[in-house]
Structures are given as C-alpha cells and as structure tokens.
Design a protein around this motif. Structure first.
Motif, mmCIF file in Angstrom:
data_model
loop_
_atom_site.group_PDB
_atom_site.id
_atom_site.type_symbol
_atom_site.label_atom_id
_atom_site.label_comp_id
_atom_site.label_asym_id
_atom_site.label_seq_id
_atom_site.Cartn_x
_atom_site.Cartn_y
_atom_site.Cartn_z
ATOM 1 N N HIS A 1 0.410 1.331 -5.655
ATOM 2 C CA HIS A 1 -0.727 0.743 -6.373
ATOM 3 C C HIS A 1 -0.523 -0.768 -6.516
ATOM 4 O O HIS A 1 -1.434 -1.559 -6.258
ATOM 5 C CB HIS A 1 -0.876 1.420 -7.741
ATOM 6 N N GLY A 2 0.660 -1.175 -6.902
ATOM 7 C CA GLY A 2 0.964 -2.601 -7.031
ATOM 8 C C GLY A 2 0.820 -3.338 -5.708
ATOM 9 O O GLY A 2 0.271 -4.440 -5.657
ATOM 10 N N ARG A 3 1.289 -2.722 -4.630
ATOM 11 C CA ARG A 3 1.170 -3.359 -3.310
ATOM 12 C C ARG A 3 -0.286 -3.435 -2.862
ATOM 13 O O ARG A 3 -0.711 -4.428 -2.257
ATOM 14 C CB ARG A 3 2.023 -2.609 -2.286
ATOM 15 N N ALA A 4 -1.076 -2.407 -3.155
ATOM 16 C CA ALA A 4 -2.504 -2.431 -2.800
ATOM 17 C C ALA A 4 -3.220 -3.540 -3.569
ATOM 18 O O ALA A 4 -4.071 -4.246 -3.011
ATOM 19 C CB ALA A 4 -3.151 -1.083 -3.085
ATOM 20 N N LEU A 5 -2.874 -3.697 -4.844
ATOM 21 C CA LEU A 5 -3.479 -4.765 -5.649
ATOM 22 C C LEU A 5 -3.091 -6.141 -5.113
ATOM 23 O O LEU A 5 -3.939 -7.029 -5.003
ATOM 24 C CB LEU A 5 -3.065 -4.635 -7.111
ATOM 25 N N SER A 6 -1.820 -6.325 -4.775
ATOM 26 C CA SER A 6 -1.365 -7.642 -4.311
ATOM 27 C C SER A 6 -1.973 -8.012 -2.954
ATOM 28 O O SER A 6 -2.127 -9.188 -2.657
ATOM 29 C CB SER A 6 0.158 -7.692 -4.243
ATOM 30 N N ARG A 7 -2.327 -7.011 -2.166
ATOM 31 C CA ARG A 7 -2.940 -7.272 -0.856
ATOM 32 C C ARG A 7 -4.471 -7.280 -0.934
ATOM 33 O O ARG A 7 -5.141 -7.461 0.067
ATOM 34 C CB ARG A 7 -2.472 -6.225 0.150
ATOM 35 N N VAL A 8 -4.998 -7.043 -2.116
ATOM 36 C CA VAL A 8 -6.431 -7.051 -2.372
ATOM 37 C C VAL A 8 -7.173 -6.125 -1.383
ATOM 38 O O VAL A 8 -8.203 -6.478 -0.828
ATOM 39 C CB VAL A 8 -7.013 -8.487 -2.345
ATOM 40 N N LEU A 9 -6.617 -4.926 -1.179
ATOM 41 C CA LEU A 9 -7.256 -3.948 -0.294
ATOM 42 C C LEU A 9 -8.292 -3.140 -1.068
ATOM 43 O O LEU A 9 -8.103 -2.863 -2.257
ATOM 44 C CB LEU A 9 -6.203 -2.987 0.274
#
Length: 161
Positions: free
Chosen positions: A98-106
């Motif tokens: 979830h954190g990685r998806a947020l940081s990549r703005v996917l």
C-alpha cells in the motif's frame, strides 16, 4: 509450410514472417494486480477481489475492452482487456505494498476489514474515511500501472494458489 515475406518501408517495425498459424500473444505494457491478505476466508477473497477490481474500470477506462457478442448476436458486457493477477501476502506485506502504491501514485482500490461489517457503498466510504492512512486494516489492494511499477508494489507477495 511455405514462408511469405512482406516488404515494408524502412523503420517500420513489423513481424517479417507471415503465416496462418495463431498470432503472437498480446503483451501489455501495464499490469492489473490484486493483493489479498492471506488470512481471509475463501468467500472473503472472492468478495474482496470483486469489489477491488470494480473500481479500476471506472477510474481507468482504458483497462476495459470492447463488448462481447456470441455467434447468435447476443450482446455481453465488456471486461478487462488484460489478465488480472491475484497475489496473497501477510498483513505486513499488504501494508508495505500500500505504501509503495501510494508513493508511485498508481491508480488503486482498497478494502479494509471494516468493510465486512457494512452493507452499502455509503457506509463503506464512511468506514474508510474514519481511519488515518497509516492505521487502515487492509485486507485487499488492487493496483494498475506500468508492469515494472506494479511488480515493485507487489514485492514480497506470492501468487495466489
């Protein structure tokens, strides 16, 4: 089998071999992936997956293909134009993804454990809105984007059996 070659202008990229065999498989630049928490009951996994992917088609219309029609002309609704990959992982894996998806703005959809106790969309949105991002009790996450970015988001997850 006889091989036929087609001449094309210089710089145009095209398969040189023409045949009547099956066409090359379509390879997408993007990926649709769903990550489910590994402690869900089977009915919950199915329910969460259905809810998660329903959000992608509305927010990212290019993931939807053309309508279907059978040989008798009976129409059917369009579906995703590409496969949906289903993964599973621990609560920690889901939180990290979830954190990685947020940081990549996917583009993403989420499902929290609180949503199992609600019965409609209004209450679902209120349940998510009541919890800060870092405290969400995630049970599912769907993401869409470039293949490499989605692969990085899903790092640590395993394919659903």
């Amino acid at each position: 089998m006889q091989t036929t070659y087609k001449t094309v202008p210089y710089g145009v990229r095209q398969s040189r071999r023409m045949s009547t065999s099956t066409p090359e498989p379509v390879r997408f630049d993007t990926k649709i992936a769903v990550l489910l928490r590994d402690d869900l009951e089977p009915w919950q996994r199915l329910n969460v997956t259905a809810f998660l992917v329903s959000g992608l088609g509305t927010a990212v219309p290019e993931v939807i293909g053309e309508p279907y029609e059978d040989a008798d002309g009976t129409p059917y609704l369009p579906m995703f134009r590409q496969p949906v990959l289903i993964f599973e992982g621990s609560k920690e894996t889901l939180t990290a993804a979830h954190g990685r998806a947020l940081s990549r703005v996917l583009p993403r959809a989420l499902f929290t454990s609180d949503l199992f106790a609600t019965g409609n969309d209004r209450d679902n949105r209120a349940a998510v809105r009541a919890v800060p991002t870092g405290e969400l009790d995630l049970v599912g996450l769907a993401v869409y984007g470039p293949r490499n970015a989605v692969d990085k988001v899903m790092k640590g997850a395993r394919m659903h059996p």
